[in-house]
Enzyme design. Structure first.
Site, mmCIF file in Angstrom:
data_model
loop_
_atom_site.group_PDB
_atom_site.id
_atom_site.type_symbol
_atom_site.label_atom_id
_atom_site.label_comp_id
_atom_site.label_asym_id
_atom_site.label_seq_id
_atom_site.Cartn_x
_atom_site.Cartn_y
_atom_site.Cartn_z
ATOM 1 C CB ALA A 19 5.326 -2.793 -2.693
ATOM 2 C CB SER A 48 11.913 -1.569 -3.889
ATOM 3 O OG SER A 48 12.587 -2.055 -2.744
ATOM 4 C CG HIS A 49 7.852 2.108 0.246
ATOM 5 N ND1 HIS A 49 7.019 1.300 0.987
ATOM 6 C CD2 HIS A 49 7.978 3.255 0.959
ATOM 7 C CE1 HIS A 49 6.651 1.924 2.083
ATOM 8 N NE2 HIS A 49 7.218 3.112 2.103
ATOM 9 C CG ASN A 50 9.645 -4.695 0.013
ATOM 10 O OD1 ASN A 50 9.978 -4.123 -1.026
ATOM 11 N ND2 ASN A 50 10.009 -5.933 0.299
#
Length: 954
Positions: free
Chosen positions: A768, A787-789
């Site tokens: 991520a 962000s990109h979880n």
């Protein structure tokens, strides 16, 4: 007319050495600039070093334009001397150079004869345009002179790189002192330019060139001067072979179509894999590149070696460009796979039969494809998933290709003998290469070209890490991509010169491979400018190795086995490169998880077999039999590619710094959007559709996710190019393709002070990314996190990632924070779900805690007054909506005075707020009516508005 010829009684005669003309031009030009600089430093020093950003002592050396054009008397002295220079000496110098270099072999001297340049002006904006024009127009003049015949212009080219860099620092980033550094290189260009023309004196002297002026008084006209130029020069013949070679370079548009179709195959098929997030079956289309298997049939091989056979296969490959007409992604995939299969067959045959010539044509086609992407916002304009709505020029590309194919098919017979499937043109005494040793390097070579050099900005994406102290740490794709094109041109020029001088064997030396390996290591290991310089070295090495690799493959005398194995190697490397990121979706992918190092080692190890290692025997590297016309035309095309690349960069250079949409109200509009790798639901590029919605919503800060497209599967694209070039955003690209994430992007109308790229903890699932940036918003430092979880299949990953994000936001306290992220959680979900961890541990507020209809996208904030929140439907752009929030910054140095829940949820109607707080009215509607381009306010069917408490200080 020589001095020994008889002079009649009515004729006056004057003979002048041409070298004297060149010397006079040099003396006058240098005197004009040096005298102006001397007088300016003595009389108006502090005035001429001052510019629109800073003055003395930050700026302590003047620019050329300020020196020669601003003050008396230096301006007048310069104007008088430069007028003398630009008159007879300049015109005669250019004409004499044309006469010296003209020949029947090349038309290039005639083109150069008419080349002129423009210097600076008093007007500030006009000065910038003319200075850029001066540099750009000098490139063809110098490179053309370098070609016909070779002359020393390398220093001029090298000076352009730092010149552009410091100009950007001054003009865009407005850094004090940058213009002084720029001025040194600007003066350097001037003196190198004059020095370049001064070289003509030596050429004129060596060629014993004279100018004879004869006054003819025998006619009725009172005065008539006859100019005669004599030179000791060998005559050149014009054979039929030269004419054929000159027109043969027109095959480069066909090569351009080959690369366009070839690079479009994987993005076209991967559309289905992205939607399935698993192997969808469309991956089998990749093996259409294995079509050389048909060459195992001798009649097919013999037919493809004929002109009609090649023309037929090329024409079939054009179907891949025409596939843009079809609306169905599946139908387009069928046509593109068929076109790729057709394109590969004549390509590998011509590589085998004529490696020297085809190395030039194939390399030029690749560079034309790369240039077209650089000019067209990182999209190849003839790709089948690009159409007119997304910046495509498919019809024009087809027309160009058909004209080139018509020229090829109707070309006069070259008298070539028919080929035999079991024989090769190589003499029997020439040692052959085992087909394995020819296939492995060729397959690796094609993969490297596709994965690293198919777009000028890919190497920059590998090295980019963000900002520090308000300045980028490394090169920016939209500003420095043309440097990649320049280095590619330089590498191919090395190859061309080696072929011309029959020294290709020097490129087979292991030391040349050591240079390429070292460059690859630096590119992979280091970041920012050092890493990019390693990438530039690798681009020089790869382009310089073109003739070596193709000849090595052709010397196997086994077209079928060599080409089929090479394309199988390409397919394996392409799949391995995908699995380094998409390991969660393929069986056995865990073994290649984040192992780009293994792919890099494998590609260089395969390529190493093309070089002359003692253990592999003394293999021949071949000699070129091409005429000088081919080399001359190729270098001319390279010149044009380089010039157009630099010109495109300078044309789109931002003139003014980015400005927020509502600077007078201290307002911030922020949005988060997961844009699904820039491919919409119809399988088309979505870059323009994304930009249109961002523009209409007037977003000052945007977080875009699933944006790391510098991979073969996404076409080596940059989804930010159109937006930043058309709308003037600052950009921070998240961790690059060598960091194995799906990517993140931060677009900001505010200056980026610092930024840090994070790889969030991901022990089980996909890696991520996150960007932590500090923005200067109206003088207040605000932290923005994008962000990109990970997905819901990996709960431990999401928990660990959320803890890290919460730590980043809490550490930034008391600075205001805006979080724009993809976190995969329900609102108010308790630990170990991300929601509670982010809100509680991160010390932030939900944009609207009453909105319970969310799953993946969230906006969180702290230290700001939120005044509006909207959810905009995705239309068919992607699979996720756009979420937008509007904030007002507190008065500088005060902060939020009342942060209670009651104060934060003073709901309001838009009519109760000033109009500058309203979101666009045109987006009210639903799926049946209203909205814009399928976008409308949904869930609440309207934006939500909030009042600011009376005790707030704003």
């Amino acid at each position: 007319m020589s001095s020994k010829e008889k002079d009649g009684p009515n004729t006056g005669h004057l003979i002048l050495k041409a070298s004297t003309v060149a010397r006079a031009h040099t003396i006058l030009a240098y005197t004009a600039f040096i005298s102006a600089l001397t007088l300016g430093l003595l009389l108006h020093y502090k005035k001429i070093v001052k510019n629109g950003v800073a003055g003395y002592p930050e700026e302590w050396f003047p620019s050329v334009s300020a020196t020669i054009g601003d003050w008396y008397p230096e301006r007048n002295v310069f104007q008088i001397l430069i007028a003398l220079t630009s008159g007879s000496p300049r015109l005669m110098l250019v004409s004499l150079l044309y006469y010296l270099q003209r020949s029947q072999e090349s038309s290039l001297p005639a083109v150069l004869w008419g080349w002129v340049y423009i210097t600076s002006s008093d007007d500030h904006d006009v000065h910038d345009v003319f200075m850029i024009s001066y540099i750009v127009l000098n490139l063809p003049w110098m490179i053309g002179g370098y070609i016909q015949p070779p002359r020393d212009a390398q220093a001029f080219f090298l000076s352009i790189v730092p010149l552009v860099y410091f100009f950007v620092q001054h003009k865009v980033h407005r850094i004090p002192g940058a213009y002084t550094q720029y001025s040194f290189f600007e003066w350097g260009l001037i003196f190198l330019d004059v020095l370049y023309d001064a070289c003509a004196e030596e050429e004129f002297r060596l060629n014993d060139l004279h100018v004879s002026l004869s006054k003819d008084v025998s006619s009725y006209k009172p005065q008539q001067y006859i100019i005669d130029i004599t030179k000791n020069k060998k005559s050149f013949g014009s054979g039929f072979e030269d004419i054929v070679d000159k027109h043969a370079v027109l095959l480069s548009p066909i090569s351009y179509i080959f690369w366009s179709v070839f690079t479009s195959l994987i993005p076209t098929l991967f559309y289905f894999s992205v939607w399935e997030l698993a192997i969808a079956g469309s991956e089998l289309a990749l093996f259409s590149t294995l079509s050389p298997i048909w060459l195992s049939i001798p009649p097919v091989l013999n037919w493809v070696r004929t002109r009609s056979g090649q023309a037929t296969m090329h024409l079939l490959s054009f179907i891949g460009v025409g596939a843009y007409i079809l609306q169905s992604p599946l139908h387009r995939l069928f046509l593109v796979a068929f076109a790729t299969s057709a394109a590969m067959i004549p390509q590998v045959v011509t590589w085998a039969d004529d490696p020297a010539y085809q190395s030039i044509i194939t390399a030029l086609g690749l560079m034309l494809s790369s240039l077209s992407k650089h000019v067209n916002h990182s999209n190849n304009p003839v790709w089948p998933f690009i159409d007119e709505r997304s910046g495509g020029y498919n019809k024009e590309g087809l027309l160009l290709a058909i004209l080139a194919l018509y020229e090829f098919f109707t070309r006069p017979d070259e008298g070539a003998r028919p080929f035999d499937s079991e024989k090769n043109d190589c003499p029997e005494s020439e040692p052959t290469t085992h087909w394995i040793l020819g296939a492995l390097p060729l397959g690796s070579f094609i993969f490297i070209l596709h994965s690293l050099l198919a777009d000028p900005s890919t190497l920059i994406a590998w090295s980019w890490t963000g900002y520090e102290n308000g300045r980028p740490r490394g090169p920016l794709p939209h500003l420095h991509g043309s440097l990649t094109l320049l280095c590619q041109s330089f590498g191919l020029l090395i190859a061309i010169q080696a072929m011309k001088s029959s020294k290709v064997h020097l490129l087979a030396n292991p030391l040349w491979f050591a240079f390429g390996s070292a460059s690859s290591y630096v590119m992979y290991t280091y970041r920012n400018w050092p890493g990019y310089l390693g990438g530039l070295g690798l681009s020089i090495f790869i382009m310089g190795s073109f003739p070596l690799v193709l000849h090595n493959a052709s010397s196997t005398r086994a077209v079928f086995k060599t080409s089929l194995t090479a394309m199988l190697v390409y397919c394996l490397l392409a799949l391995a490169n995908v699995w380094t990121v998409a390991y969660a979706f393929v069986p056995g992918g865990v073994y290649l998880r984040e192992r780009t190092d293994l792919v890099t080692i494998a590609q260089m190890a395969c390529l190493a077999l093309a070089f002359r290692w003692p253990a592999l025997g003394n293999r021949s590297v071949g000699a070129s039999s091409l005429s000088s016309t081919v080399f001359s035309c190729a270098r001319t095309i390279l010149t044009l590619i380089s010039v157009l690349g630099v010109l495109a960069t300078l044309y789109r250079l931002p003139i003014t710094p980015a400005q927020p949409f509502r600077p007078g109200h201290r307002m911030l509009r922020a949005g988060i959007w997961t844009i699904h790798f820039g491919i919409d639901n119809e399988g088309r590029d979505s870059q323009r559709r994304v930009m249109n919605l961002i523009r209409d919503m007037e977003l000052d800060v945007v977080g875009l996710l699933e944006t790391d497209l510098h991979r073969n599967v996404y076409g080596n694209r940059d989804l930010t190019r159109l937006i930043i070039e058309e709308m003037g955003y600052n950009v921070d690209l998240g961790p690059g393709p060598n960091s194995h994430t799906w990517g993140a992007v931060l677009l900001s109308k505010f200056p980026i002070i610092n930024s840090t790229h994070h790889l969030l903890p991901s022990p089980h699932g996909e890696l991520a990314p996150a960007i932590e940036a500090v923005l200067d918003m109206y003088g207040t430092a605000v932290t923005v996190v994008v962000s990109h979880n990970g997905q819901e299949e990996d709960p431990l990953d999401r928990e660990l990632q959320s803890r890290e994000l919460a730590r980043i936001m809490s550490t930034a306290y008391p600075r205001p924070v805006v979080f724009l992220g993809y976190v995969v959680t329900r609102p108010h979900a308790l630990r170990p779900n991300p929601y509670e961890i982010l809100v509680k541990d991160g010390n932030v507020h939900d944009v609207d805690q009453d909105d319970g209809d969310r799953w993946c996208e969230y906006i969180l904030y702290r230290g700001l007054y939120r005044t509006a929140y909207a959810r905009v439907s995705r239309s068919t752009v992607t699979d996720t909506e756009l979420q937008v929030a509007q904030f007002v910054l507190p008065r500088h140095g005060v902060g939020v005075t009342n942060d209670t829940e009651a104060a934060r949820y003073l709901r309001s109607r838009k009519e109760e707020l000033p109009p500058e707080h309203w979101f666009p009215m045109s987006y009210y509607g639903n799926q049946r009516w209203g909205g814009v381009n399928g976008h409308f306010y949904h869930v609440f069917n309207t934006p939500l508005y909030y009042a600011i408490s009376d005790d707030a200080e704003i």
